[in-house]
Design a protein around this motif. Sequence first.
Motif, PDB file in Angstrom:
ATOM      1  N   TRP A 338     -11.876   9.924   0.469  1.00 19.71           N
ATOM      2  CA  TRP A 338     -11.873   9.332   2.234  1.00 19.71           C
ATOM      3  C   TRP A 338     -12.916  10.076   2.936  1.00 19.71           C
ATOM      4  O   TRP A 338     -13.724   9.847   3.328  1.00 19.71           O
ATOM      5  N   ASP A 368     -10.475   5.880  -2.321  1.00 24.28           N
ATOM      6  CA  ASP A 368      -9.822   5.389  -1.176  1.00 24.28           C
ATOM      7  C   ASP A 368     -10.081   3.890  -0.782  1.00 24.28           C
ATOM      8  O   ASP A 368     -10.841   3.269  -1.369  1.00 24.28           O
ATOM      9  N   ASP A 369      -9.903   3.661   0.554  1.00 15.19           N
ATOM     10  CA  ASP A 369     -10.131   2.587   1.075  1.00 15.19           C
ATOM     11  C   ASP A 369     -11.707   1.995   0.875  1.00 15.19           C
ATOM     12  O   ASP A 369     -12.625   2.857   0.741  1.00 15.19           O
ATOM     13  N   TRP A 413      -6.389   3.230  -3.844  1.00 15.92           N
ATOM     14  CA  TRP A 413      -5.981   2.833  -2.702  1.00 15.92           C
ATOM     15  C   TRP A 413      -5.419   1.498  -2.455  1.00 15.92           C
ATOM     16  O   TRP A 413      -6.342   0.530  -2.743  1.00 15.92           O
ATOM     17  N   ARG A 445      -6.279  -1.912  14.699  1.00 17.03           N
ATOM     18  CA  ARG A 445      -7.366  -1.650  13.597  1.00 17.03           C
ATOM     19  C   ARG A 445      -8.035  -2.785  12.839  1.00 17.03           C
ATOM     20  O   ARG A 445      -8.116  -3.024  11.652  1.00 17.03           O
ATOM     21  N   LYS A 478      -2.425   5.306  -4.028  1.00 20.96           N
ATOM     22  CA  LYS A 478      -2.137   5.761  -2.460  1.00 20.96           C
ATOM     23  C   LYS A 478      -1.864   4.311  -1.557  1.00 20.96           C
ATOM     24  O   LYS A 478      -2.711   3.574  -1.503  1.00 20.96           O
ATOM     25  N   ASP A 480      -0.840   2.829   1.822  1.00 21.22           N
ATOM     26  CA  ASP A 480      -1.170   2.942   3.329  1.00 21.22           C
ATOM     27  C   ASP A 480      -0.597   2.002   4.120  1.00 21.22           C
ATOM     28  O   ASP A 480      -0.301   0.705   3.666  1.00 21.22           O
ATOM     29  N   ASN A 482      -1.320   0.922   8.217  1.00 20.36           N
ATOM     30  CA  ASN A 482      -2.253   1.455   9.257  1.00 20.36           C
ATOM     31  C   ASN A 482      -1.987   0.758  10.617  1.00 20.36           C
ATOM     32  O   ASN A 482      -2.863   0.991  11.530  1.00 20.36           O
ATOM     33  N   CYS A 528       1.279   7.036   2.606  1.00 24.92           N
ATOM     34  CA  CYS A 528       0.513   7.355   3.638  1.00 24.92           C
ATOM     35  C   CYS A 528       0.713   6.255   4.844  1.00 24.92           C
ATOM     36  O   CYS A 528       1.102   5.121   4.521  1.00 24.92           O
ATOM     37  N   GLY A 530      -1.607   5.999   8.073  1.00 18.30           N
ATOM     38  CA  GLY A 530      -2.606   6.654   9.085  1.00 18.30           C
ATOM     39  C   GLY A 530      -2.174   8.025   9.216  1.00 18.30           C
ATOM     40  O   GLY A 530      -2.271   8.380  10.276  1.00 18.30           O
ATOM     41  N   GLY A 531      -2.304   8.804   8.043  1.00 20.11           N
ATOM     42  CA  GLY A 531      -1.728  10.146   7.879  1.00 20.11           C
ATOM     43  C   GLY A 531      -0.092  10.137   7.653  1.00 20.11           C
ATOM     44  O   GLY A 531       0.235   9.271   6.814  1.00 20.11           O
ATOM     45  N   TRP A 547       1.295  11.389   2.425  1.00 15.80           N
ATOM     46  CA  TRP A 547       0.007  12.221   3.059  1.00 15.80           C
ATOM     47  C   TRP A 547       0.627  12.645   4.533  1.00 15.80           C
ATOM     48  O   TRP A 547       1.110  11.897   5.109  1.00 15.80           O
ATOM     49  N   ASP A 550      -3.596  12.635   8.806  1.00 18.18           N
ATOM     50  CA  ASP A 550      -5.050  12.684   8.670  1.00 18.18           C
ATOM     51  C   ASP A 550      -5.970  13.864   9.445  1.00 18.18           C
ATOM     52  O   ASP A 550      -7.212  13.875   9.313  1.00 18.18           O
ATOM     53  N   GLU A 600     -10.546  16.545  -0.414  1.00 15.45           N
ATOM     54  CA  GLU A 600     -10.855  15.661   0.240  1.00 15.45           C
ATOM     55  C   GLU A 600     -12.189  15.826   0.941  1.00 15.45           C
ATOM     56  O   GLU A 600     -12.438  16.018   2.180  1.00 15.45           O
TER      57      GLU A 600
HETATM   58  C1  DGJ Z   1      -5.588   6.103   6.988  1.00 17.71           C
HETATM   59  C2  DGJ Z   1      -5.197   7.228   5.875  1.00 17.71           C
HETATM   60  O1  DGJ Z   1      -4.253   8.239   6.416  1.00 17.71           O
HETATM   61  C3  DGJ Z   1      -6.660   7.873   5.403  1.00 17.71           C
HETATM   62  O2  DGJ Z   1      -6.248   8.844   4.663  1.00 17.71           O
HETATM   63  C4  DGJ Z   1      -7.316   6.775   4.566  1.00 17.71           C
HETATM   64  O3  DGJ Z   1      -6.694   6.545   3.482  1.00 17.71           O
HETATM   65  C5  DGJ Z   1      -7.670   5.673   5.641  1.00 17.71           C
HETATM   66  N1  DGJ Z   1      -6.317   5.120   6.304  1.00 17.71           N
HETATM   67  C6  DGJ Z   1      -8.237   4.556   5.061  1.00 17.71           C
HETATM   68  O4  DGJ Z   1      -8.530   3.363   5.784  1.00 17.71           O
END
Ligand code: DGJ
Length: 725
Positions: A338, A368-369, A413, A445, A478, A480, A482, A528, A530-531, A547, A550, A600
């Motif tokens: 990422w 990742d993404d 991801w 987002r 992973k 996520d 968000n 995860c 967004g962190g 996670w 971020d 990272e």
């Molecule tokens: C939020 C995550 O916390 C980041 O580590 C990363 O994976 C992004 N999303 C990707 O969009």
Amino acid sequence: MPITFLEDKKIFKLDTSSSTTILKIWDEGYLLCLYYGAKIPDTSFDGYEFRDWASSFSPRNEVIGENAFSPDTAPLEYSGFGTGDFRKTAAAIRNADGNDATDFRYVSHTVSPGVKKPAGMPGLWTVNESDAETLDILLRDRTTGAEVTLHYTVFADHPAVVRFVTLKNASDKPLDIEKLYSASVQLTTMDFDFVHLYGRWGAERNMARSPIEHGHTSISSTRGSSSHYHNPFAALVRHGATEDTGEVYGFNLVYSGSFDITADADYYETVRLNMGINPDGFLWHLEPGETFDTPEAVLVFSEEGLGGMSRAFHRLYLEHLIRGKYRTEKRPLLINSWEAAFFDFDTDKLVSFAERAREIGIDMLVMDDGWFGRRNNDTCSLGDWWVNEDKLPGGLGVLIDRVNALGLKFGIWYEPEMISPDSDLFRAHPDWCLHVPNRPNSIARHQYVIDMSRADVRENIWAQIDAVLSKYKIDYVKWDFNRNLSEAGSALLSAPHGEEIFHRFVLGTYEIMGRLTETYPDLLLENCSGGGGRFDPGMLYFSPQIWASDNTDALERIAIQFGTSLCYPASAMGAHVSMSRRTGFETKGNVAMWGTFGYELDPNRLTEKDLEIVKGQVTEYHKYYELIHYGDLYRVIDPWDDAYRAAWEFVSPDKREALYTEVVLRYRHCPTHFVRFKGLDPEKTYTLEGTDQKYSGALLMKAGLNLSRYPAGCGASFKLHFVAD
Ligand code: DGJ
């Protein structure tokens, strides 16, 4: 046995390794909590009675007698709304007559070995039935026929009681649950501080501590997830209790959705703490015969301050919450793409990361993404979980083969609970996102939330994930999340079920996560949001690591990790070394080593000097893995108390080894800097590694060492490793 019932006195005694709870069935079946606190040996309780002290404004139960009892002041263990208890009550059930008066009285109880688990939700587990015993107390509302069963799992070797509640509509008419907390805790004093973890994106889980005042002290989420903003953790800490001393009651909810923890200090200066699903945004309809389970609430008690409470949570979660192969098996050391590439990568670039990573000794590359649909930025494609061959020509197989050929594992991801308006999936199924009629959807987002309450939607998402995982050799996912939930409605849920959506969303997520971990037991799942926006025990049940944030700046991470450690073990804290600029690689490594540890960054951008440091870190990661993942954590210098330094220490369970890490937050000239180490064996003799200095554990803990000769510049850090003879 942890649970005793004294038939003649109608008293339940629940003994954990260091706490006792005393419940009493009072006249007319009122269930009271007479005591919860430090362990006591008594078995007779003659004369240990509840005395009522109600005022003239307190409603009375006439059957018991005019002045003998009032629900307004009695320490009711699980109190209902609208029947004389004016404090924050544990439950409110709307009945077919249209009122929500609720009043639960004792009917019966059973005791059984092992644990009970709420349906469809995560929960603590045991391998041996002798590890815990469960008490189920059945209470009934005599008017509506609503029944609650209070479940208490009492752990024999941990200072922990795990509670949840089952509500059954045992009447012949429908009921609606307006609120149903997982646990209600009565304490006989308000001599407490309320400790909790607040934060925001990039600054999760800061510790706050303030005295309980008369009235309500509350933390909550209405976001549909546990959130960055408040964690579903709180502690009641006796005034004067410290990191190492004094009484602390810790509370943590095994739930990943909207929650509420409220301490209500009443006019007689006792406290009731309720914890569970947030009643705001919750209404659950039950037809006759149907049941509803709350999530689990974990209650931990310590007489060794906040540190003792934290270690109790950590050990409990390592032994009875986290599951799967990677609970005990060593996890691969990973590098994540990422911060190295964001959306800008292709097969060759990822392979170039893997080539350098192999040289360093890293075990796994995580993509990742950005690998799916048409996703070159965050405006599109969530829901289109097919590989973007413009970026990855020949598909995932080519990439994974090349990464595997280098000897590295491969991770990927996903963000399964989301859908982009600009996606093929949304164009085909515009009703698959959460939405309410006649109201535009808010966007965050650039994405909507997918309707995880719907079985057909879950099936589609699962089929897409499964198609990838079943075809390719993928060792890690992973997961996520968000954004939070707004306009929370489902095309398939209407009155009287419309307001069930928040909880049904969480249940849907749990179902698909359960399916993932059951179908792919060798997969390492990292959560995860967004962190660290969903860092809670519900997620920990499915993924042994989460996670943490971020924010990968080592100095800012320290507060995040201190806060997270209040409740969650080091092995759960996703922590990586990045290219963040404020400290050198030594400190970045020392801070990330507190957690899962990983990288990272673009390893091709490391200077020769940094590359050597990084290789040394990988060696240290292996050296200290067991100590950090399975040892006991002691917070030594707290960044909230000391503006200059932060320090923490891991001690092995047999106390033969300890690793102390210190980071300088701000420079201060001072020739003395004495640190007293913690958790050692006073009788053992420890050698400070790299020297011939030997000290008794007693000296290290009582006198301490003057560490002023170690690096003291802002952002510097150092480690001290003690090994007993
Ligand atoms: C939020 C995550 O916390 C980041 O580590 C990363 O994976 C992004 N999303 C990707 O969009």
